[in-house]
Design a protein around this motif. Sequence first.
Motif, mmCIF file in Angstrom:
data_model
loop_
_atom_site.group_PDB
_atom_site.id
_atom_site.type_symbol
_atom_site.label_atom_id
_atom_site.label_comp_id
_atom_site.label_asym_id
_atom_site.label_seq_id
_atom_site.Cartn_x
_atom_site.Cartn_y
_atom_site.Cartn_z
ATOM 1 N N GLU A 1 0.203 4.277 0.172
ATOM 2 C CA GLU A 1 -0.187 5.354 1.083
ATOM 3 C C GLU A 1 0.427 5.159 2.458
ATOM 4 O O GLU A 1 0.339 6.037 3.316
ATOM 5 N N ASP B 1 0.852 -1.187 0.000
ATOM 6 C CA ASP B 1 0.000 0.000 0.000
ATOM 7 C C ASP B 1 0.890 1.240 0.000
ATOM 8 O O ASP B 1 1.546 1.556 0.996
ATOM 9 N N GLU C 1 -8.604 -0.764 7.210
ATOM 10 C CA GLU C 1 -8.810 -1.229 5.838
ATOM 11 C C GLU C 1 -9.229 -2.690 5.790
ATOM 12 O O GLU C 1 -9.967 -3.110 4.901
ATOM 13 N N SER D 1 -4.190 0.332 8.618
ATOM 14 C CA SER D 1 -4.175 -1.013 8.035
ATOM 15 C C SER D 1 -5.278 -1.874 8.622
ATOM 16 O O SER D 1 -5.991 -2.585 7.891
ATOM 17 N N ASP E 1 1.268 -4.093 7.281
ATOM 18 C CA ASP E 1 0.073 -4.198 6.447
ATOM 19 C C ASP E 1 0.141 -5.439 5.557
ATOM 20 O O ASP E 1 -0.862 -6.134 5.369
ATOM 21 N N ARG F 1 -10.377 7.290 5.370
ATOM 22 C CA ARG F 1 -10.204 5.932 4.855
ATOM 23 C C ARG F 1 -11.520 5.161 4.971
ATOM 24 O O ARG F 1 -12.549 5.689 5.406
#
Length: 332
Positions: free
Chosen positions: A166, A164, A222, A219, A174, A267
């Motif tokens: 970002e 990722d 998400e 993380s 992550d 997010r």
Amino acid sequence: MKDKPLVSIVTPCLEPGDRLARCLDSVAAQTYPAVEHIVVDGGSTDGTVELLRSRGVRYVSEPDNGQTDALNKGFALATGDWLGWLNADDVLTPHAIELVIDAVRAAPEAGWAYGDCTMRLGDTVHQWTPPRELTVRMFERGNPIPQPGALVARWALERVGPLDEELHLAMDYDLWLRLFDAGVPYVSVPETLSVFELHEASKSVGMPGSEFLFEESISLLERGWLRAAALTLGRAAAGAARQDSGATDRDRLDTEIRGMLARATTRNGELDAGLVRAAAYAQAAENGLFGRPRSLSYLLRREPWTAAETRRGLAAVVVRSLFGRLRKALRA
């Protein structure tokens, strides 16, 4: 599995100085014969390119968008069946890759592998021994796995997707979380695979710990681990509000809670603000128990006790603190 699968090691760097030579040497000295080393340089002007040319190491040198972008670029260039990365400050032990390949050969279903890591900060040496069996609880509390020396099968990375971009600090956490969440089998190697050196110029030293925690909470968010994400975000807010003395600034704590919640809501998912606040105040209370000067003010507030997770954790910390003080009193 191939008898000698190719292993690709990617090293991202920018102005690494003379530390890069040790990293290159450690990869070149591997006892495992099938290793490809790719260096992705962000445009260094400190002699890095000249060093890479003299060593005959495959490299690219051009501006990028940071370490995670460089790693994804390196993985796209790599041709190995197994992929790993080694930062310019770090080194592999001579048998590291051989040990990992032997372990995954014995567990052919495995899609990733990791081992122990020696961490150095000046004269201080700490051995990071990760758990042999991973659990949800371990990931909820932070990164349980050393990144140097870990390898991921190409098929496993393709299953969970690239790093990722970002994330600039917790991209390894992550990745482990995504592999674990996807049910990709793993194997643990009970050997020291790498040496991770911390120094003043290291990203791990220069960046506040609260920013690592913030990215870990993102993380978790998400992945849909909402309660764990909220608890981690609260710890990040408390870390950001902690002063050099160890005490936590009350006004700054509330400001950090609001600010981090605002950053996180950009997010996916929605965090429980009350749980974030409970975790932040619980961490501030723990800081007060063990910090200097000690302060019980957060321990006596209502907020740390409003969530089951923070009540359990804080109660355990209080008991540990009391027993520690009792032992000191008995020895006096």
